[in-house]
Design an enzyme around this catalytic site. Structure first.
Site, PDB file in Angstrom:
ATOM      1  N   HIS A 239       0.802  -1.225   0.000  1.00 23.50           N
ATOM      2  CA  HIS A 239       0.000   0.000   0.000  1.00 23.50           C
ATOM      3  C   HIS A 239       0.845   1.290   0.000  1.00 23.50           C
ATOM      4  O   HIS A 239       1.022   1.957  -1.008  1.00 23.50           O
ATOM      5  CB  HIS A 239      -0.918   0.017   1.226  1.00 23.50           C
ATOM      6  CG  HIS A 239      -1.858  -1.142   1.321  1.00 23.50           C
ATOM      7  ND1 HIS A 239      -2.892  -1.338   0.438  1.00 23.50           N
ATOM      8  CD2 HIS A 239      -1.918  -2.168   2.215  1.00 23.50           C
ATOM      9  CE1 HIS A 239      -3.571  -2.436   0.787  1.00 23.50           C
ATOM     10  NE2 HIS A 239      -2.990  -2.953   1.852  1.00 23.50           N
TER      11      HIS A 239
HETATM   12  C1  BDR Z   1      -3.828   1.076   4.652  1.00 25.06           C
HETATM   13  O1  BDR Z   1      -4.212   0.532   5.894  1.00 25.06           O
HETATM   14  C2  BDR Z   1      -3.085   0.205   6.661  1.00 25.06           C
HETATM   15  O2  BDR Z   1      -3.259  -1.024   7.274  1.00 25.06           O
HETATM   16  C3  BDR Z   1      -1.898   0.274   5.747  1.00 25.06           C
HETATM   17  O3  BDR Z   1      -0.743   0.713   6.447  1.00 25.06           O
HETATM   18  C4  BDR Z   1      -2.330   1.258   4.691  1.00 25.06           C
HETATM   19  O4  BDR Z   1      -2.037   2.588   5.072  1.00 25.06           O
HETATM   20  C5  BDR Z   1      -4.328   0.162   3.541  1.00 25.06           C
HETATM   21  O5  BDR Z   1      -5.717   0.102   3.544  1.00 25.06           O
END
Ligand code: BDR
Ligand code: CA
Length: 310
Positions: A239
Protein backbone atom coordinates in the site's frame (compact mmCIF):
# COMPACT_ATOMS: atom_id res chain seq x y z
CA UNK A 1 11.26 18.22 -2.70
CA UNK A 2 10.36 18.76 0.95
CA UNK A 3 7.90 16.35 2.53
CA UNK A 4 6.32 15.50 5.87
CA UNK A 5 5.16 11.90 6.30
CA UNK A 6 2.01 11.51 8.40
CA UNK A 7 1.82 7.86 9.32
CA UNK A 8 0.72 4.91 11.50
CA UNK A 9 3.59 2.38 11.15
CA UNK A 10 2.75 -0.45 10.22
CA UNK A 11 5.25 -2.38 8.09
CA UNK A 12 4.23 -0.74 4.80
CA UNK A 13 4.39 2.71 6.42
CA UNK A 14 7.95 1.98 7.56
CA UNK A 15 9.00 0.95 4.03
CA UNK A 16 7.60 4.29 2.82
CA UNK A 17 9.78 6.20 5.29
CA UNK A 18 12.83 4.15 4.23
CA UNK A 19 12.12 4.80 0.54
CA UNK A 20 12.00 8.55 1.24
CA UNK A 21 15.26 8.40 3.22
CA UNK A 22 16.96 6.50 0.39
CA UNK A 23 15.95 9.09 -2.22
CA UNK A 24 18.11 12.20 -2.67
CA UNK A 25 15.26 13.99 -4.50
CA UNK A 26 13.38 14.06 -1.18
CA UNK A 27 14.07 16.02 1.98
CA UNK A 28 12.12 14.49 4.85
CA UNK A 29 11.34 17.38 7.22
CA UNK A 30 9.66 15.26 9.85
CA UNK A 31 7.43 12.33 10.65
CA UNK A 32 4.08 12.80 12.37
CA UNK A 33 2.21 9.87 13.84
CA UNK A 34 -1.42 8.95 14.33
CA UNK A 35 -3.46 6.10 15.76
CA UNK A 36 -4.39 3.62 13.05
CA UNK A 37 -2.80 0.25 12.49
CA UNK A 38 -2.00 0.27 16.24
CA UNK A 39 -2.18 2.89 19.04
CA UNK A 40 -0.43 6.22 18.60
CA UNK A 41 2.07 5.31 21.33
CA UNK A 42 3.07 2.26 19.32
CA UNK A 43 3.06 4.00 15.91
CA UNK A 44 5.31 6.70 17.37
CA UNK A 45 7.73 4.12 18.75
CA UNK A 46 7.69 2.35 15.37
CA UNK A 47 8.40 5.57 13.47
CA UNK A 48 11.44 6.16 15.66
CA UNK A 49 12.57 2.54 15.26
CA UNK A 50 12.36 2.99 11.48
CA UNK A 51 14.50 6.13 11.55
CA UNK A 52 16.93 4.30 13.87
CA UNK A 53 17.26 1.55 11.27
CA UNK A 54 18.45 4.13 8.75
CA UNK A 55 20.63 5.96 11.30
CA UNK A 56 18.52 9.13 11.04
CA UNK A 57 18.04 10.34 14.61
CA UNK A 58 18.18 13.88 13.18
CA UNK A 59 14.67 13.69 11.74
CA UNK A 60 11.97 14.93 14.14
CA UNK A 61 9.07 12.68 15.14
CA UNK A 62 5.94 14.26 16.60
CA UNK A 63 3.11 12.23 18.07
CA UNK A 64 -0.41 13.17 16.99
CA UNK A 65 -4.02 12.16 17.42
CA UNK A 66 -4.80 9.18 19.64
CA UNK A 67 -8.30 8.78 18.23
CA UNK A 68 -10.40 9.78 15.23
CA UNK A 69 -12.42 13.02 15.14
CA UNK A 70 -15.82 11.38 15.66
CA UNK A 71 -15.62 7.63 14.99
CA UNK A 72 -14.80 5.16 17.72
CA UNK A 73 -11.47 4.00 16.26
CA UNK A 74 -10.36 0.57 15.10
CA UNK A 75 -6.90 -0.90 14.63
CA UNK A 76 -5.48 -3.37 12.11
CA UNK A 77 -3.51 -5.51 14.53
CA UNK A 78 -5.04 -8.54 12.78
CA UNK A 79 -2.98 -7.60 9.69
CA UNK A 80 0.14 -5.98 11.16
CA UNK A 81 0.44 -7.87 14.47
CA UNK A 82 0.05 -6.50 18.01
CA UNK A 83 3.08 -4.20 17.71
CA UNK A 84 2.32 -3.15 14.13
CA UNK A 85 5.79 -4.39 13.23
CA UNK A 86 5.47 -8.13 13.55
CA UNK A 87 7.69 -10.24 11.33
CA UNK A 88 11.03 -8.60 12.13
CA UNK A 89 12.78 -8.39 15.46
CA UNK A 90 13.80 -4.75 15.94
CA UNK A 91 15.45 -3.06 18.94
CA UNK A 92 13.33 -0.69 21.04
CA UNK A 93 13.29 2.98 20.00
CA UNK A 94 16.45 4.94 20.82
CA UNK A 95 14.58 8.08 21.92
CA UNK A 96 11.21 9.56 22.75
CA UNK A 97 9.14 11.66 20.40
CA UNK A 98 10.06 15.31 19.99
CA UNK A 99 8.15 17.86 22.06
CA UNK A 100 5.04 19.37 20.51
CA UNK A 101 1.91 17.88 18.97
CA UNK A 102 2.04 16.59 15.39
CA UNK A 103 -0.63 19.09 14.32
CA UNK A 104 1.35 22.06 15.65
CA UNK A 105 4.54 20.76 14.01
CA UNK A 106 2.75 20.43 10.67
CA UNK A 107 1.26 23.92 10.81
CA UNK A 108 4.47 25.61 11.99
CA UNK A 109 6.59 23.82 9.40
CA UNK A 110 4.22 24.58 6.53
CA UNK A 111 3.91 28.26 7.51
CA UNK A 112 7.68 28.67 7.96
CA UNK A 113 8.59 27.42 4.48
CA UNK A 114 8.05 29.03 1.08
CA UNK A 115 4.46 28.69 -0.19
CA UNK A 116 4.15 25.67 -2.46
CA UNK A 117 7.31 24.00 -1.20
CA UNK A 118 5.92 21.27 1.09
CA UNK A 119 4.09 18.07 0.21
CA UNK A 120 2.35 15.96 2.83
CA UNK A 121 2.56 12.25 2.34
CA UNK A 122 -0.40 10.88 4.31
CA UNK A 123 -0.38 7.12 4.83
CA UNK A 124 -2.59 6.59 7.87
CA UNK A 125 -6.00 7.81 9.00
CA UNK A 126 -6.24 11.52 8.15
CA UNK A 127 -7.00 12.85 11.66
CA UNK A 128 -3.86 15.00 12.06
CA UNK A 129 -4.22 16.59 8.65
CA UNK A 130 -7.92 17.37 9.17
CA UNK A 131 -7.15 18.96 12.55
CA UNK A 132 -4.37 21.05 10.98
CA UNK A 133 -6.70 22.21 8.17
CA UNK A 134 -9.36 23.23 10.71
CA UNK A 135 -6.92 24.90 13.10
CA UNK A 136 -4.97 26.79 10.42
CA UNK A 137 -6.93 27.11 7.16
CA UNK A 138 -4.08 29.25 5.81
CA UNK A 139 -2.07 26.07 5.20
CA UNK A 140 -4.37 25.29 2.24
CA UNK A 141 -2.69 27.94 0.11
CA UNK A 142 0.80 27.05 1.33
CA UNK A 143 0.90 23.32 0.58
CA UNK A 144 2.19 22.05 -2.74
CA UNK A 145 0.11 18.88 -2.53
CA UNK A 146 -1.19 16.05 -0.37
CA UNK A 147 -0.37 12.56 -1.63
CA UNK A 148 -2.38 10.01 0.27
CA UNK A 149 -2.93 6.29 0.34
CA UNK A 150 -6.61 5.69 0.92
CA UNK A 151 -9.94 4.88 -0.62
CA UNK A 152 -10.94 2.56 -3.42
CA UNK A 153 -13.06 2.43 -6.56
CA UNK A 154 -13.41 -1.04 -8.06
CA UNK A 155 -11.59 -2.78 -5.18
CA UNK A 156 -14.21 -1.30 -2.81
CA UNK A 157 -13.13 -2.24 0.73
CA UNK A 158 -10.55 -4.01 2.87
CA UNK A 159 -11.81 -3.32 6.42
CA UNK A 160 -15.54 -3.25 5.68
CA UNK A 161 -17.42 -4.31 2.54
CA UNK A 162 -17.54 -0.66 1.48
CA UNK A 163 -14.44 1.09 2.77
CA UNK A 164 -10.67 1.12 2.73
CA UNK A 165 -8.97 1.16 6.17
CA UNK A 166 -7.53 4.72 6.30
CA UNK A 167 -10.84 6.28 5.19
CA UNK A 168 -12.89 3.95 7.39
CA UNK A 169 -10.98 4.67 10.60
CA UNK A 170 -11.55 8.42 10.37
CA UNK A 171 -14.13 9.11 7.64
CA UNK A 172 -14.84 12.65 8.87
CA UNK A 173 -11.15 13.53 8.64
CA UNK A 174 -10.91 11.99 5.16
CA UNK A 175 -13.94 14.04 4.06
CA UNK A 176 -12.33 17.25 5.36
CA UNK A 177 -9.05 16.53 3.56
CA UNK A 178 -10.80 15.68 0.28
CA UNK A 179 -12.84 18.89 0.42
CA UNK A 180 -9.90 21.07 1.51
CA UNK A 181 -8.92 22.49 -1.88
CA UNK A 182 -5.30 21.36 -1.52
CA UNK A 183 -4.08 19.61 -4.71
CA UNK A 184 -4.59 15.95 -3.98
CA UNK A 185 -3.17 12.71 -5.34
CA UNK A 186 -5.00 9.62 -4.14
CA UNK A 187 -3.58 6.11 -4.28
CA UNK A 188 -6.45 3.70 -3.65
CA UNK A 189 -6.67 -0.07 -3.29
CA UNK A 190 -7.14 -0.27 -7.08
CA UNK A 191 -3.41 0.46 -7.33
CA UNK A 192 -2.08 -1.19 -4.18
CA UNK A 193 -3.82 -4.52 -4.84
CA UNK A 194 -1.83 -4.86 -8.08
CA UNK A 195 1.52 -4.85 -6.24
CA UNK A 196 1.72 -8.40 -5.00
CA UNK A 197 4.50 -9.19 -2.56
CA UNK A 198 5.28 -12.37 -4.46
CA UNK A 199 7.84 -14.96 -3.38
CA UNK A 200 10.15 -13.79 -6.19
CA UNK A 201 9.93 -10.16 -5.06
CA UNK A 202 10.56 -11.07 -1.42
CA UNK A 203 13.68 -12.92 -2.59
CA UNK A 204 14.84 -9.76 -4.40
CA UNK A 205 14.57 -7.78 -1.13
CA UNK A 206 16.61 -10.45 0.65
CA UNK A 207 19.23 -10.32 -2.09
CA UNK A 208 19.82 -6.56 -1.64
CA UNK A 209 22.75 -7.44 0.59
CA UNK A 210 21.94 -5.04 3.44
CA UNK A 211 20.14 -5.45 6.76
CA UNK A 212 17.18 -3.39 5.59
CA UNK A 213 16.50 -5.71 2.65
CA UNK A 214 16.11 -8.63 5.05
CA UNK A 215 13.91 -6.66 7.44
CA UNK A 216 11.64 -5.51 4.60
CA UNK A 217 11.34 -9.13 3.41
CA UNK A 218 10.56 -10.29 6.97
CA UNK A 219 7.89 -7.61 7.42
CA UNK A 220 6.22 -8.32 4.10
CA UNK A 221 6.35 -12.06 4.69
CA UNK A 222 4.30 -11.49 7.85
CA UNK A 223 1.68 -9.32 6.08
CA UNK A 224 1.60 -11.67 3.11
CA UNK A 225 0.67 -14.61 5.32
CA UNK A 226 -2.66 -12.97 6.08
CA UNK A 227 -3.42 -11.15 2.88
CA UNK A 228 -2.28 -13.56 0.17
CA UNK A 229 -4.72 -16.12 1.55
CA UNK A 230 -7.50 -13.57 1.81
CA UNK A 231 -7.15 -12.34 -1.78
CA UNK A 232 -5.98 -15.59 -3.37
CA UNK A 233 -2.95 -13.84 -4.90
CA UNK A 234 0.77 -14.53 -5.03
CA UNK A 235 1.52 -12.24 -2.10
CA UNK A 236 -0.36 -9.51 -0.30
CA UNK A 237 -0.89 -5.95 -1.54
CA UNK A 238 1.71 -3.23 -1.05
CA UNK A 239 0.00 0.00 0.00
CA UNK A 240 1.79 3.03 1.43
CA UNK A 241 5.16 3.10 -0.44
CA UNK A 242 3.23 4.08 -3.59
CA UNK A 243 2.88 7.61 -2.24
CA UNK A 244 6.62 8.27 -2.29
CA UNK A 245 7.07 6.14 -5.42
CA UNK A 246 4.54 8.38 -7.23
CA UNK A 247 6.46 11.49 -6.15
CA UNK A 248 9.67 9.94 -7.53
CA UNK A 249 8.28 8.34 -10.69
CA UNK A 250 4.74 9.53 -11.54
CA UNK A 251 4.92 7.94 -15.00
CA UNK A 252 4.60 4.51 -13.36
CA UNK A 253 0.96 5.37 -12.53
CA UNK A 254 -2.14 6.35 -14.49
CA UNK A 255 -5.36 7.92 -13.31
CA UNK A 256 -7.57 10.91 -13.90
CA UNK A 257 -8.89 13.99 -12.18
CA UNK A 258 -12.21 13.20 -10.48
CA UNK A 259 -14.55 14.47 -7.85
CA UNK A 260 -13.90 12.45 -4.69
CA UNK A 261 -16.00 12.55 -1.54
CA UNK A 262 -16.11 10.32 1.52
CA UNK A 263 -19.27 8.89 3.07
CA UNK A 264 -19.75 9.99 6.69
CA UNK A 265 -23.41 9.08 7.22
CA UNK A 266 -23.99 5.58 5.93
CA UNK A 267 -24.67 2.75 8.31
CA UNK A 268 -23.25 0.13 5.95
CA UNK A 269 -21.05 2.42 3.88
CA UNK A 270 -19.22 4.56 6.46
CA UNK A 271 -15.90 5.72 5.01
CA UNK A 272 -16.71 4.63 1.45
CA UNK A 273 -15.01 6.54 -1.37
CA UNK A 274 -17.57 8.22 -3.60
CA UNK A 275 -15.62 8.63 -6.84
CA UNK A 276 -17.15 10.31 -9.88
CA UNK A 277 -14.93 8.30 -12.25
CA UNK A 278 -17.40 8.62 -15.16
CA UNK A 279 -18.11 12.32 -14.69
CA UNK A 280 -21.75 11.67 -13.88
CA UNK A 281 -22.24 14.71 -11.66
CA UNK A 282 -21.26 18.22 -12.64
CA UNK A 283 -18.90 18.34 -9.70
CA UNK A 284 -15.52 20.02 -9.21
CA UNK A 285 -12.55 17.72 -9.82
CA UNK A 286 -10.63 17.75 -6.55
CA UNK A 287 -8.34 14.72 -6.80
CA UNK A 288 -5.96 12.94 -9.14
CA UNK A 289 -7.26 9.43 -8.52
CA UNK A 290 -4.83 6.72 -9.68
CA UNK A 291 -6.15 3.40 -10.93
CA UNK A 292 -3.37 1.54 -12.74
CA UNK A 293 0.31 0.96 -12.11
CA UNK A 294 3.44 -0.55 -13.60
CA UNK A 295 3.94 -2.94 -10.68
CA UNK A 296 7.34 -4.24 -11.83
CA UNK A 297 8.52 -0.65 -12.26
CA UNK A 298 7.55 0.25 -8.69
CA UNK A 299 9.34 -2.81 -7.30
CA UNK A 300 12.47 -2.05 -9.37
CA UNK A 301 12.45 1.46 -7.89
CA UNK A 302 12.13 0.02 -4.38
CA UNK A 303 14.95 -2.50 -4.92
CA UNK A 304 17.24 0.13 -6.38
CA UNK A 305 16.56 2.71 -3.63
CA UNK A 306 16.53 0.44 -0.57
CA UNK A 307 19.85 -1.09 -1.69
CA UNK A 308 21.38 2.33 -1.04
CA UNK A 309 20.67 2.19 2.71
CA UNK A 310 23.45 0.65 4.72
C1 BDR B 1 -3.83 1.08 4.65
O1 BDR B 1 -4.21 0.53 5.89
C2 BDR B 1 -3.09 0.21 6.66
O2 BDR B 1 -3.26 -1.02 7.27
C3 BDR B 1 -1.90 0.27 5.75
O3 BDR B 1 -0.74 0.71 6.45
C4 BDR B 1 -2.33 1.26 4.69
O4 BDR B 1 -2.04 2.59 5.07
C5 BDR B 1 -4.33 0.16 3.54
O5 BDR B 1 -5.72 0.10 3.54
CA1 CA C 1 -0.54 3.12 6.91
Amino acid sequence: MKIIIDTDPGQDDAITILLALASPEIELLGVTTVAGNVSVGQTTANAIRTLDLAGRADIPVHAGAARPLVAAGVTAAHVHGATGFEGADLPPPSRSADKGHAVDFMIETIMRHEPGSITICAIGPLTNLALALRQAPAIVGRLARIVLMGGAFSEVGNISCAAEFNFFVDPHAAAIVCASGVPLTVIPLDVTHRLHTSVARLARFRALGNRIGNIVADWLTFEKRFEAEKYGTDGGPLHDPNTVAWLLAPDLYQGRMVNLRVETQGELTMGASVVDWWGIGDLPKNALFLRTVDADGVYELLFERLARLS
